[in-house]
Design a protein around this motif. Sequence first.
Motif, mmCIF file in Angstrom:
data_model
loop_
_atom_site.group_PDB
_atom_site.id
_atom_site.type_symbol
_atom_site.label_atom_id
_atom_site.label_comp_id
_atom_site.label_asym_id
_atom_site.label_seq_id
_atom_site.Cartn_x
_atom_site.Cartn_y
_atom_site.Cartn_z
ATOM 1 N N LYS A 293 0.833 -1.207 0.000
ATOM 2 C CA LYS A 293 0.000 0.000 0.000
ATOM 3 C C LYS A 293 0.868 1.258 0.000
ATOM 4 C CE LYS A 293 -4.060 -1.933 2.361
ATOM 5 N NZ LYS A 293 -4.897 -1.852 3.590
ATOM 6 N N GLN A 294 1.950 1.226 0.805
ATOM 7 C CA GLN A 294 2.838 2.375 0.859
ATOM 8 C C GLN A 294 3.521 2.621 -0.486
ATOM 9 O OE1 GLN A 294 3.122 4.504 3.406
ATOM 10 N NE2 GLN A 294 4.462 5.746 2.100
ATOM 11 N N ARG A 295 3.917 1.525 -1.122
ATOM 12 C CA ARG A 295 4.560 1.655 -2.426
ATOM 13 C C ARG A 295 3.594 2.223 -3.455
ATOM 14 N NH1 ARG A 295 7.177 -4.007 -3.836
ATOM 15 N NH2 ARG A 295 7.637 -2.855 -5.764
ATOM 16 N N VAL A 296 2.326 1.771 -3.399
ATOM 17 C CA VAL A 296 1.327 2.296 -4.323
ATOM 18 C C VAL A 296 1.113 3.784 -4.080
ATOM 19 C CG1 VAL A 296 -1.116 2.211 -4.944
ATOM 20 C CG2 VAL A 296 0.175 0.089 -4.671
ATOM 21 N N SER A 297 1.057 4.183 -2.802
ATOM 22 C CA SER A 297 0.869 5.600 -2.476
ATOM 23 C C SER A 297 2.035 6.437 -3.001
ATOM 24 C CB SER A 297 0.732 5.762 -0.959
ATOM 25 O OG SER A 297 0.593 7.118 -0.613
ATOM 26 N N THR A 298 3.251 5.913 -2.820
ATOM 27 C CA THR A 298 4.425 6.626 -3.328
ATOM 28 C C THR A 298 4.381 6.738 -4.845
ATOM 29 O OG1 THR A 298 5.735 5.817 -1.470
ATOM 30 C CG2 THR A 298 6.949 6.628 -3.388
ATOM 31 N N THR A 302 4.329 10.054 -7.269
ATOM 32 C CA THR A 302 5.275 10.269 -8.365
ATOM 33 C C THR A 302 4.545 10.557 -9.669
ATOM 34 O OG1 THR A 302 6.853 8.776 -7.311
ATOM 35 C CG2 THR A 302 7.182 9.232 -9.647
ATOM 36 N N VAL A 303 3.459 9.818 -9.910
ATOM 37 C CA VAL A 303 2.680 10.055 -11.127
ATOM 38 C C VAL A 303 2.081 11.454 -11.114
ATOM 39 C CG1 VAL A 303 0.619 9.333 -12.387
ATOM 40 C CG2 VAL A 303 2.199 7.613 -11.506
ATOM 41 N N ASP A 304 1.555 11.877 -9.959
ATOM 42 C CA ASP A 304 0.999 13.226 -9.862
ATOM 43 C C ASP A 304 2.070 14.280 -10.137
ATOM 44 O OD1 ASP A 304 -1.460 12.184 -9.253
ATOM 45 O OD2 ASP A 304 -1.224 12.386 -7.082
ATOM 46 N N ASP A 317 5.946 19.802 -15.674
ATOM 47 C CA ASP A 317 6.970 20.650 -15.071
ATOM 48 C C ASP A 317 8.324 19.962 -15.020
ATOM 49 O OD1 ASP A 317 4.968 22.439 -14.754
ATOM 50 O OD2 ASP A 317 4.775 22.209 -12.576
ATOM 51 N N LYS A 318 8.333 18.635 -14.835
ATOM 52 C CA LYS A 318 9.600 17.925 -14.695
ATOM 53 C C LYS A 318 10.432 18.002 -15.970
ATOM 54 C CE LYS A 318 11.523 13.469 -13.201
ATOM 55 N NZ LYS A 318 12.312 14.097 -12.133
ATOM 56 N N PHE A 319 9.757 18.083 -17.116
ATOM 57 C CA PHE A 319 10.461 18.102 -18.397
ATOM 58 C C PHE A 319 10.375 19.466 -19.090
ATOM 59 C CE2 PHE A 319 8.810 13.786 -17.661
ATOM 60 C CZ PHE A 319 10.007 13.091 -17.603
#
Length: 458
Positions: A293-298, A302-304, A317-319
């Motif tokens: 669950k924590q990995r999914v939240s992370t 990251t996707v957001d 913004d990242k690119f």
Amino acid sequence: MNYSTIKKTAVAASLVAALGFAETAQAQTPTVFGGRSQYRTWSIGVQGGITTPNTILGGQNGFGQKVGYFQNKVGEYYGLTIRKQFSHLFGLELEGNRGRIKTYNHDLVTAPETANGARSAETSVNWAASLNGVFQLGTIDFMRRENAVNFYAKVGLGVMAHNPVQFANNDFTGNEVYNNAGNWGEEIFGDREATGDKDNRLTGFIPVGVGVKFKLSEVVALNLGYTMNFTDDNLLYGPVRYDGKQKFSNVYGGLEFTLGSRDKESLTFTNPVATLYDELKDPSLRNEVEALKQRVSTLEGTVDQLSKDSDGDGVSDKFDKCPGTPAGTVVDGSGCPIKFPEAQQLTEGSAGYFAPIQFEFDSSVLKTESYSTLDKLAKELKDNNATVTLDGYASAEGTEAYNMNLSTDRANAVKQYLVNAGVSASSITATGYGEANPVASNDTEEGRVQNRRVEIKK
């Protein structure tokens, strides 16, 4: 075997197959545990025991007119089994046995003999083979991952070759007053002609039984059971005082050996309910679920972050190498404004000018960032009842013929958007020009990005 035997055989075979495949279809693949491939499903067994010429269901003794006149005498019975387990509830078993069935008259004074004077009978079962459906009924160690004690029931269909012999004395000695393999059997009773077998009678039978298995190790199990065998023969013990189908039963014990790698569990002793319970209650598994669950939240964060586009130019913004570009500015893949020739250095919204509509490589699909420009163009055309010319272009990759079609598709895509927005199709002229009139060099990707366009001319 006569027609009646064949008919009963077919019906019983259909019943066993229907029960087996229905059970298999219902629980063929335990998805929680990864399927049958993770279990051992084949086993072989050896067994031995005794027979008796009646069953626990009661009724008339097969070799006598009344119960009590002729008594049971145990005979030996032994054999082999091969079983394939299709689920934790059902398996198919091939069983082979041989042995003897005995009965005798214990009272020579008061009890009558048979019509031919026989006072004891012995039937040699030279071989018996059956295909059985085995159904797991329950377990004692219900909440353990693997059962240690399993109860089961079985029903099947088989054929046996047997030879009944009747004796004048009640101790299986003296004159043979009947022998299926002897000439007098044919001359006196005429039974051998019906069997079609010189030495044996062939008889169909249906075994029905129950049993219990005790797991002794990962490979060996102790198997105890009781089986009633209902035959299609009224001469199982030779000629008797009544014409009825005979039966016998056997009690057995034996060892069953599970085949395959010891790294896998035996499907026979696997308890899916307990396994599921254990997995749901296992602290280590719960911790693993929380970690997931924590990995999914992370990952969601990251996707957001990757999809965030503060200036709305279509580049995250990242690119984005040129953050903060004004709304409506045409940008390249890095988020920087595209430099057009001097003739086109006008900002969108200037009188009579709209920036070219850009397209992705080898695509005629409109980008979402083009919608605001086309909406403004559509409003202006409708308000002023004006006309517009759409010139489609492509970069230099591919053949000229292909790029001509691609540029035409791009111009028509813009036209269709304007028509859907309420602009009259007759006021729009859409033409494709392929690779002609590049606004930048096709030798660089930045130039090719600019050339993938539709120019708006009023």
